[in-house]
Write an enzyme that holds these catalytic residues in place. Structure first.
Site, PDB file in Angstrom:
ATOM      1  N   ARG A  31     -26.524  15.573  23.603  1.00 33.42           N
ATOM      2  CA  ARG A  31     -27.478  16.283  24.461  1.00 33.42           C
ATOM      3  C   ARG A  31     -27.374  15.796  25.903  1.00 33.42           C
ATOM      4  NH1 ARG A  31     -33.138  15.765  21.532  1.00 33.42           N
ATOM      5  NH2 ARG A  31     -33.828  16.711  23.487  1.00 33.42           N
ATOM      6  N   CYS A  69      -6.547  -6.372   4.273  1.00 27.49           N
ATOM      7  CA  CYS A  69      -7.740  -6.389   5.134  1.00 27.49           C
ATOM      8  C   CYS A  69      -8.816  -7.344   4.619  1.00 27.49           C
ATOM      9  CB  CYS A  69      -8.314  -4.979   5.259  1.00 27.49           C
ATOM     10  SG  CYS A  69      -7.187  -3.816   6.058  1.00 27.49           S
ATOM     11  N   TRP A  86     -33.700  13.038  15.767  1.00 30.74           N
ATOM     12  CA  TRP A  86     -32.425  13.337  16.412  1.00 30.74           C
ATOM     13  C   TRP A  86     -31.520  12.127  16.217  1.00 30.74           C
ATOM     14  CZ3 TRP A  86     -30.626  17.815  18.229  1.00 30.74           C
ATOM     15  CH2 TRP A  86     -31.542  18.816  18.560  1.00 30.74           C
ATOM     16  N   ALA A 102       0.803  -1.230   0.000  1.00 30.68           N
ATOM     17  CA  ALA A 102       0.000   0.000   0.000  1.00 30.68           C
ATOM     18  C   ALA A 102       0.833   1.276   0.000  1.00 30.68           C
ATOM     19  CB  ALA A 102      -0.946  -0.011   1.191  1.00 30.68           C
ATOM     20  N   TYR A 155     -32.023  13.153   7.692  1.00 32.60           N
ATOM     21  CA  TYR A 155     -33.123  12.472   8.398  1.00 32.60           C
ATOM     22  C   TYR A 155     -34.245  12.102   7.442  1.00 32.60           C
ATOM     23  CZ  TYR A 155     -37.619  12.049  10.724  1.00 32.60           C
ATOM     24  OH  TYR A 155     -38.862  11.615  11.100  1.00 32.60           O
ATOM     25  N   SER A 210       0.910  -4.866  -4.091  1.00 33.57           N
ATOM     26  CA  SER A 210      -0.308  -4.057  -4.082  1.00 33.57           C
ATOM     27  C   SER A 210      -1.602  -4.856  -3.929  1.00 33.57           C
ATOM     28  CB  SER A 210      -0.361  -3.232  -5.373  1.00 33.57           C
ATOM     29  OG  SER A 210      -1.259  -2.156  -5.242  1.00 33.57           O
ATOM     30  N   VAL A 238      15.844  -6.367   1.825  1.00 36.55           N
ATOM     31  CA  VAL A 238      16.821  -5.351   2.224  1.00 36.55           C
ATOM     32  C   VAL A 238      17.390  -5.704   3.592  1.00 36.55           C
ATOM     33  CG1 VAL A 238      17.148  -2.925   2.829  1.00 36.55           C
ATOM     34  CG2 VAL A 238      15.770  -3.545   0.832  1.00 36.55           C
ATOM     35  N   GLU A 282      10.617  -5.698  -3.054  1.00 37.49           N
ATOM     36  CA  GLU A 282       9.613  -6.435  -2.269  1.00 37.49           C
ATOM     37  C   GLU A 282      10.184  -7.811  -1.924  1.00 37.49           C
ATOM     38  OE1 GLU A 282       6.775  -8.192  -0.326  1.00 37.49           O
ATOM     39  OE2 GLU A 282       6.615  -6.054  -0.816  1.00 37.49           O
TER      40      GLU A 282
END
Length: 445
Positions: A440, A42, A432, A10, A424, A38, A80, A32
């Site tokens: 609140r 996940c 709300w 990534a 909403y 690439s 490396v 690599e």
């Protein structure tokens, strides 16, 4: 200019693509140590369960694409071993041939990622003991996940442990998860984590807490897990004990590191050594709420850091603003979301805080299929600035979590949360929003 990038996933390839875009004559070499470039780490748990048909589906761009389409010297099986900032060279070993290589660079990016932590237990090398970090890891599990493997034990209750408990249970396996702490899902506060435990019980996933694994038992293949309290028979073991940055080769470079050995950078992703940059899971991330560096290795951050590193390497200044510590996990019927600080983190940082917790519905309560949603807000007690939020429910968690993350990014107060103009309609929300109801409650407090 010659650019050398360590790591082909990534962060590394996000940087490479920015260099390709803005510097037409650049010479780019990527190193690599594996064979695959690439891909979406996940997504690995969902290949195990079969929800994603093949690990090939996780690959965004092949090595050949980087070589042939973008002109990148994309090398595989190149590990490396040393960096010499004085001579501006990188050296290592070609894993396949055994030959030593040495490359010069004008600018270097270390995007070497992280590797699973594997404790030094007896029996760790037995057949049937796995970790899950790469496509080869997933393929190995899939190749050996026979019908006669029925009892699976997961060691560790973090992101991968929880997701893999679901994956194995989806396959009809008997699943046991062992955690050394008092509960599973340590990023959450205890009263929120109880919903994870209840969900595990609902789906017959056995949770063993407050136990330390001491050894893995068996002849050639795993047969049991021994803890400091008991012995558990098992056919397969997945170790999910966290990750550590791949930074052992920077020790003689003078590059500054921090938590777990992760590399420290400035806001432009450059290290304290000139012309050496770092990004992704091998790197620290500035935590905007804590006001200090942290180590939260996630794919979204790796992509951002890599892109920003690439821009800065070609002289297009761009700052990495930081993270708010946002993560989301699917676990059976629930979505588990957290951003910012938990109560435990606020306590450790000695921040004056208060917390509120509510149960609401994800949509209008009278609309069909409204589901409970549990929200906890943490905020400063002196100025009501939002510090964090935890949300658990069946639906509607993701959009609320992103609102809270945006609020944290902009240093909003809980009063300002109440003032937000959120969407909403009965199929999508109540008049709300639940996070505003929590806000609140905080202001009344």
């Amino acid at each position: 200019m010659k650019y050398v990038i360590i790591g082909g996933d990534a962060a590394g390839m996000s940087a490479a693509m920015q260099i390709v875009k803005y510097e037409k004559d650049a010479k780019i070499v990527t190193l690599e140590r594996g064979a695959i470039y690439s891909y979406g780490q996940c997504g690995l748990p969902y290949t195990i369960s079969g929800l994603v048909p093949s690990t090939d589906d996780l690959i965004a761009r092949s090595v050949e694409t980087f070589r042939n389409k973008y002109g990148i010297d994309a090398r595989t099986y190149h590990e490396v071993q040393t960096i010499d900032p004085k001579t501006k060279t990188v050296a290592g070993r070609d894993i396949q041939s055994g030959k030593i290589f040495r490359l010069s660079y004008d600018k270097l990016l270390n995007a070497s990622g992280a590797s699973p932590i594997v404790p030094d237990w007896k029996g760790i090398d037995l057949r049937g003991v796995y970790t899950l970090k790469t496509i080869p890891d997933a393929n190995q599990i899939l190749q050996n996940l026979r019908d006669d493997i029925q009892n699976v034990t997961i060691i560790g209750g973090g992101y991968i442990g929880i997701e893999m408990a679901e994956s194995f249970r989806t396959l009809g396996k008997s699943v046991r998860l062992i955690a050394r702490g008092t509960y599973v899902g340590k990023i959450f506060d205890p009263e929120m984590a109880q919903f994870i435990h209840e969900q595990a019980k609902k789906h017959q996933i056995e949770l063993i807490v407050n136990e330390n694994v001491t050894s893995i038992e068996g002849d050639r293949s795993v047969e049991a897990i021994r803890t400091d309290r008991s012995l558990y028979k098992t056919d397969l073991v997945l170790i999910s004990a966290g990750v550590k940055p791949n930074t052992s080769f920077i020790q003689e470079t003078g590059i500054t590191s921090g938590i777990k050995g992760a590399i420290q950078t400035d806001r432009y992703m450059e290290t304290n050594v000139k012309d050496i940059y770092a990004a992704g899971d091998c790197t620290l991330q500035y935590h905007m709420v804590k006001g200090q560096d942290d180590y939260i290795p996630l794919g979204t951050t790796a992509n951002k850091q890599g892109r920003i590193a690439g821009l800065n390497m070609v002289g297009k200044p761009r700052e990495f603003r930081g993270v708010t510590g946002t993560s989301i996990i699917k676990f059976m019927d629930l979505t588990l979301g957290k951003t910012g600080l938990s109560e435990q983190e606020a306590q450790k940082l000695h921040i004056p805080y208060e917390a509120v917790k509510i149960e609401a519905q994800d949509i209008a309560r009278y609309y069909p299929e409204a589901r409970p949603i549990h929200i906890k807000l943490i905020y400063r007690s002196d100025n009501y600035r939002l510090l964090g939020g935890q949300i658990i429910g069946e639906k509607g968690v993701d959009k609320r979590l992103d609102v809270l993350s945006t609020a944290l990014f902009n240093q909003m107060t809980v009063r300002e949360l109440e003032d937000l103009d959120l969407s909403y309609a009965p199929p999508y929300n109540g008049s709300w929003d639940p996070i505003q109801r929590a806000a609140r409650k905080a202001m009344r407090g």
